[in-house]
Design an enzyme around this catalytic site. Structure first.
Site, PDB file in Angstrom:
ATOM      1  N   SER A 158       0.802  -1.233   0.000  1.00 35.56           N
ATOM      2  CA  SER A 158       0.000   0.000   0.000  1.00 35.56           C
ATOM      3  C   SER A 158       0.832   1.280   0.000  1.00 35.56           C
ATOM      4  O   SER A 158       0.298   2.355  -0.251  1.00 35.56           O
ATOM      5  CB  SER A 158      -0.962   0.026   1.185  1.00 35.56           C
ATOM      6  OG  SER A 158      -0.259   0.250   2.389  1.00 35.56           O
ATOM      7  N   LYS A 202       0.837   4.524   6.725  1.00 32.52           N
ATOM      8  CA  LYS A 202       0.249   5.397   5.695  1.00 32.52           C
ATOM      9  C   LYS A 202       0.840   6.801   5.824  1.00 32.52           C
ATOM     10  O   LYS A 202       1.571   7.102   6.752  1.00 32.52           O
ATOM     11  CB  LYS A 202      -1.275   5.503   5.850  1.00 32.52           C
ATOM     12  CG  LYS A 202      -2.023   4.192   5.889  1.00 32.52           C
ATOM     13  CD  LYS A 202      -2.074   3.501   4.567  1.00 32.52           C
ATOM     14  CE  LYS A 202      -2.847   2.182   4.711  1.00 32.52           C
ATOM     15  NZ  LYS A 202      -2.550   1.248   3.681  1.00 32.52           N
TER      16      LYS A 202
END
Length: 172
Positions: free
Chosen positions: A40, A83
């Site tokens: 990701s 993230k």
């Protein structure tokens, strides 16, 4: 001689216990090395990369746009996520026509692969106790577009350095 040996062994044991306690405190509360799991954050981070994470400055509320963090998604996900912070408390985040806007300004995201399209048209104001995060690999990232804003209390640290693979050491 027996007394001297016993005294020396006792000193070594105390040193080992103290060193272990210090290492435990540093790893638990100051610094950690985590392994990235998944894709990701590609191209910035890859599966199995190791990242040094600093934990102390979280208590100073000095989070920044663009900073890479690790956090617990709570009941919305599983494990620990890594993230990038896009929106801070009070920011207005908008995703429209594949682009990301923060407080009305289009983000320049030079950390993304050229041509990256951000799906999930939405507009929201980030709650005062939360942040909005996105992964760099938008096609596969399970981030705030799907799990919502992340409570600041769920942040576990911020990435400061990729430490492995050794030929790709990089400061963030």
């Amino acid at each position: 001689m027996n007394n001297q040996l016993a005294k020396e062994i006792k000193e070594w044991i105390i040193c080992i216990i103290v060193a272990g306690a210090i290492a435990f405190l540093i790893k638990g509360y100051v610094f950690d090395i985590i392994q990235v799991s998944g894709t990701s954050m590609v191209p910035t981070l890859h599966d199995s990369d190791r990242v040094a994470v600093e934990k102390i400055s979280l208590y100073n509320d000095n989070l920044k746009h663009g900073e890479i963090i690790i956090f617990d998604p709570g009941s919305k996900g599983r494990g620990i996520y890594i993230k990038r912070i896009i929106g801070l408390p009070g920011d207005e985040v908008e995703i429209s026509d594949g682009c990301v806007y923060v407080n009305g300004k289009k983000l320049v995201e030079d950390y993304l692969k050229p041509g990256t399209f951000t799906e999930g048209d939405q507009k929201l104001k980030v709650p005062n106790d939360s942040i909005f995060v996105l992964g760099d690999n938008r096609e596969v990232s399970e981030d705030s577009r799907y799990i919502g804003p992340i409570p600041i209390k769920n942040i576990k640290g911020h990435a400061i350095l990729r430490v492995f693979p050794f030929n790709q050491i990089r400061k963030f």
